[in-house]
Design an enzyme around this catalytic site. Structure first.
Site, PDB file in Angstrom:
ATOM      1  CG  ASP A 175      -0.044  33.778  42.338  1.00 48.62           C
ATOM      2  OD1 ASP A 175       1.055  33.270  42.658  1.00 48.62           O
ATOM      3  OD2 ASP A 175      -0.142  34.635  41.448  1.00 48.62           O
TER       4      ASP A 175
ATOM      5  CE  LYS B 297      -3.864  34.878  41.165  1.00 50.03           C
ATOM      6  NZ  LYS B 297      -3.288  35.900  40.414  1.00 50.03           N
TER       7      LYS B 297
ATOM      8  CG  ASP C 168       3.438  38.665  42.228  1.00 46.11           C
ATOM      9  OD1 ASP C 168       3.766  37.551  41.752  1.00 46.11           O
ATOM     10  OD2 ASP C 168       2.393  39.242  41.924  1.00 46.11           O
TER      11      ASP C 168
ATOM     12  CB  THR D  40      -2.310  39.451  41.331  1.00 45.13           C
ATOM     13  OG1 THR D  40      -2.955  38.708  40.305  1.00 45.13           O
ATOM     14  CG2 THR D  40      -1.876  38.506  42.435  1.00 45.13           C
TER      15      THR D  40
END
Length: 100
Positions: free
Chosen positions: A12, A35, A61, A69
């Site tokens: 993201d 996203k 992440d 996600t």
């Protein structure tokens, strides 16, 4: 790590700085997942920015709570035919769950 043709992926926009740090250390290109959140714990992948076809991908992440996600990012990557899809993250459990 033996990762030929590696591309580091941010799942993201908020994780781009973290992924950029990793990609610099690994001397690899960067891809970003665009996203949007459709609900509190639900995200939807809109676009994948960058080329991952035939490449090994490493999703970077920070925290996994529901893994939504991460799963959506992996699904979006797999549709683009990467050679391999991996992830790196910190572990996290739901609020109230604590290890002693």
């Amino acid at each position: 790590m033996n990762l030929p043709n590696l591309t580091v992926v941010s799942p993201d926009a908020g994780g781009v700085e973290r992924a950029r740090f990793s990609r610099k250390k690994l001397d690899a290109p960067l891809a970003i997942v665009d996203k949007r959140r459709v609900d509190v714990d639900v995200s939807e992948v809109m676009n994948l920015i960058g080329d991952v076809r035939g490449r090994s991908t490493l999703i970077v992440d920070d925290i996994i709570d529901t893994a939504g996600t991460l799963v959506k990012t992996a699904e979006a990557l797999l549709r683009k035919a990467p050679r391999r899809c991996m992830r790196r993250t910190h572990a996290c459990s739901r609020t109230g769950d604590r290890a002693n």
